[in-house]
Enzyme design. Structure first.
Site, PDB file in Angstrom:
ATOM      1  N   PRO A   1       0.819  -1.211   0.000  1.00  0.00           N
ATOM      2  CG  PRO A   1       0.189  -0.846   2.213  1.00  0.00           C
ATOM      3  CD  PRO A   1       0.918  -1.832   1.333  1.00  0.00           C
TER       4      PRO A   1
ATOM      5  NE  ARG B   1      -4.254   6.492  -4.549  1.00  0.00           N
ATOM      6  CZ  ARG B   1      -3.885   7.227  -5.609  1.00  0.00           C
ATOM      7  NH1 ARG B   1      -4.030   8.534  -5.586  1.00  0.00           N
ATOM      8  NH2 ARG B   1      -3.404   6.638  -6.694  1.00  0.00           N
TER       9      ARG B   1
ATOM     10  CE1 TYR C   1      -2.026   9.985 -13.258  1.00  0.00           C
ATOM     11  CE2 TYR C   1      -1.943  11.156 -11.175  1.00  0.00           C
ATOM     12  CZ  TYR C   1      -1.356  10.331 -12.100  1.00  0.00           C
ATOM     13  OH  TYR C   1      -0.112   9.837 -11.859  1.00  0.00           O
TER      14      TYR C   1
ATOM     15  CB  CYS D   1       3.768  30.109 -18.103  1.00  0.00           C
ATOM     16  SG  CYS D   1       4.610  31.381 -17.210  1.00  0.00           S
ATOM     17  CD  GLU D   2       2.345  24.390 -19.080  1.00  0.00           C
ATOM     18  OE1 GLU D   2       1.419  23.923 -19.784  1.00  0.00           O
ATOM     19  OE2 GLU D   2       3.545  24.307 -19.375  1.00  0.00           O
TER      20      GLU D   2
ATOM     21  CE1 TYR E   1       2.181   6.974  -6.027  1.00  0.00           C
ATOM     22  CE2 TYR E   1       0.039   6.930  -4.941  1.00  0.00           C
ATOM     23  CZ  TYR E   1       1.164   6.269  -5.404  1.00  0.00           C
ATOM     24  OH  TYR E   1       1.267   4.913  -5.247  1.00  0.00           O
TER      25      TYR E   1
HETATM   26  N1  LLP Z   1       2.861  -1.591  -6.018  1.00  0.00           N
HETATM   27  C1  LLP Z   1       3.120  -1.315  -7.307  1.00  0.00           C
HETATM   28  C2  LLP Z   1       3.790  -2.311  -8.119  1.00  0.00           C
HETATM   29  C3  LLP Z   1       2.717  -0.079  -7.847  1.00  0.00           C
HETATM   30  O1  LLP Z   1       2.955   0.173  -9.127  1.00  0.00           O
HETATM   31  C4  LLP Z   1       2.058   0.862  -7.028  1.00  0.00           C
HETATM   32  C5  LLP Z   1       1.635   2.157  -7.554  1.00  0.00           C
HETATM   33  C6  LLP Z   1       1.832   0.532  -5.674  1.00  0.00           C
HETATM   34  C7  LLP Z   1       2.235  -0.709  -5.206  1.00  0.00           C
HETATM   35  C8  LLP Z   1       1.147   1.457  -4.715  1.00  0.00           C
HETATM   36  O2  LLP Z   1      -0.151   1.707  -5.084  1.00  0.00           O
HETATM   37  P1  LLP Z   1      -1.152   2.474  -4.101  1.00  0.00           P
HETATM   38  O3  LLP Z   1      -1.387   1.610  -2.906  1.00  0.00           O
HETATM   39  O4  LLP Z   1      -0.514   3.753  -3.736  1.00  0.00           O
HETATM   40  O5  LLP Z   1      -2.372   2.666  -4.931  1.00  0.00           O
HETATM   41  N2  LLP Z   1       0.732   8.891  -9.451  1.00  0.00           N
HETATM   42  C9  LLP Z   1      -0.567   8.249  -9.355  1.00  0.00           C
HETATM   43  C10 LLP Z   1      -0.476   6.874  -8.732  1.00  0.00           C
HETATM   44  C11 LLP Z   1       0.455   5.946  -9.461  1.00  0.00           C
HETATM   45  C12 LLP Z   1       0.561   4.604  -8.769  1.00  0.00           C
HETATM   46  C13 LLP Z   1       1.586   3.757  -9.411  1.00  0.00           C
HETATM   47  N3  LLP Z   1       1.805   2.499  -8.787  1.00  0.00           N
HETATM   48  C14 LLP Z   1      -1.526   9.153  -8.602  1.00  0.00           C
HETATM   49  O6  LLP Z   1      -1.143  10.257  -8.221  1.00  0.00           O
HETATM   50  O7  LLP Z   1      -2.690   8.809  -8.426  1.00  0.00           O
END
Ligand code: LLP
Length: 413
Positions: free
Chosen positions: A274, A276, A317, A343-344, A372
């Protein structure tokens, strides 16, 4: 009181008013609550307590050293996605058996480092990568611990940019191919197959894709077991979403129930990655209003000293983050676009928001920015990376100082 809440009309993190921190070190800045991080880590850990499991916190969500050390103190292990994240984990005090290494494009140097360190598992993304790991391991006279990342063709029902489990996504090995591949790995002297890995996406707000992902990992495990191939763990990845807008999302307990209902029949260790779900609600971006511009039609542009360079999610996103005043004034609400200084035209943190009209100099907080957020910040327009602060009860400290112009130019001729 733990977390972000109004004390009278002033927004505070735990017991510290955000205005006090902003006054001391300036804006923009990230503020994190140690109490929320602890509570969310423990909630997830306890939800899985009926089964042998390890939380490998996904460093990519937030890898500020003090945060990573805090998670280590809570008992977490880590998921690293680059050589940089591996080195960071080591500096934070983790040992290689606490690190899994994931990533769709690992370089030869990154692989060699992971092999020599002897990480808990390299989550391999392709047949070609397994061959390369085998070669590196034999060259170093060792065996690399690998897990095979499968692509189960499951729709995470999240934003397409953060969904990873469909066959059209670049990640992992199709289930059928993975079966054949794993059988063939016995011939590779440089490889020790220890697990199956799956991660179908991020910000997943329904249980079914997460349950189906666990079921796909189980399916491969049982096929391999029938062939006499014994694994040590099943890594079900990350992905559990949070509520950015106040609507209900699955709880840690519901998530654990869904995953364990599938995996409880195995004795295998379950790995979770985990990011996020632990860090997201634990951080806010604090910014100051630098301009307020009336527009024809009765709405306003509220210009902040933070934008896409500090928090890219809304622009990349179309992500929604609540934006609230740090000092609540009992004034009528107006409709405003809350924008950054870059500037966007896409530099909008929140469109058509209803707020008491802010004044120049006021502070606002962008909520749920702990994951993130700072990790995706950039120096575009030669802006400095923001400062970061960790609050613990009544105390706070700077865990990352704001970049100076010398920091910004340090790598240049
Ligand atoms: N494991 C792997 C292999 C991953 O690719 C990711 C996230 C995680 C774990 C963790 O996922 P989480 O529990 O945080 O959902 N930048 C994007 C999120 C990209 C996530 C990429 N991989 C955003 O701001 O929403």
């Amino acid at each position: 009181m733990t977390g972000f809440s109004y004390h009278d009309s002033t927004l505070a993190c735990d017991d510290v008013p955000l205005a006090e921190i902003a006054q001391a070190i300036g804006t923009p800045l990230y503020v994190y609550s140690a109490g929320i991080i602890q509570a969310r880590y423990r909630e997830l850990d306890e939800a899985f307590s009926s089964h042998r499991h390890t939380i490998h916190y996904a460093l990519k969500a937030n890898s500020t050293l003090a945060i990573v050390r805090l998670l280590r103190a809570l008992g977490s292990a880590v998921d690293a996605n680059s050589g940089g994240e591996i080195e960071l984990a080591l500096r934070a005090g983790f040992i290689p058996p606490q690190i899994v290494f994931t990533g769709v494009g690992k370089s030869p140097d990154e692989l060699a480092r992971a092999v020599v360190l002897g990480v808990k598992a390299i989550n391999a993304e392709s047949a070609g990568e397994l061959e390369r790991i085998d070669h590196i391991a034999r060259h170093h006279g060792t065996r690399a611990r690998v897990a095979v990342r499968i692509n189960p063709d499951i729709d995470a029902l999240s934003h397409p940019h953060i969904s990873t489990g469909l066959k059209t996504n670049k990640f992992g090995i199709p289930l059928e191919e993975a079966r054949q591949l794993c059988r063939g790995l016995r011939m590779h002297e440089g490889l020790e197959l220890v697990g199956v890995h799956i991660h179908v996406g991020s910000q997943i707000t329904t249980i079914e894709p997460l349950r189906r992902a666990a079921a796909a990992a189980l399916e491969l495990w049982s096929d391999l077991a029938a062939d006499g191939i014994r694994l040590e763990h099943l890594d079900v990845g990350g992905g559990l979403g949070i509520s950015y807008d106040g609507t209900l999302v699955p709880t840690a307990a519901e998530y654990a129930q869904a995953v364990l209902s599938v995996l409880e029949s195995t004795e295998l260790e379950v790995l979770l990655e985990p990011g996020r779900a632990i860090l997201g609600p634990a951080g806010v971006l604090v910014a100051r209003v630098v301009d307020v511009k009336p527009q024809p039609g009765g709405y306003w542009f509220v210009v902040l000293d933070a934008g896409m360079t500090e928090l890219l999610r809304p622009m990349l996103y179309g992500a929604y983050h609540r934006i609230v005043p740090a000092d609540h004034r009992p004034e009528p609400e107006v409709t405003c676009d809350i924008v950054g200084p870059l500037c966007e035209s896409s530099d909008t943190l929140g469109a058509e928001r209803r707020l008491p009209l802010p004044h120049v100099g006021d502070l606002v907080a962008v909520l749920d920015a702990g994951a993130y957020g700072s990790v995706m910040a950039s120096n575009y327009n030669r802006r400095s990376m923001p400062a970061e602060v960790l609050v613990d009860g009544t105390r706070w400290r700077v865990i990352r100082r704001r970049q100076t112009i010398d920091d910004l130019l340090a790598c240049e001729e």
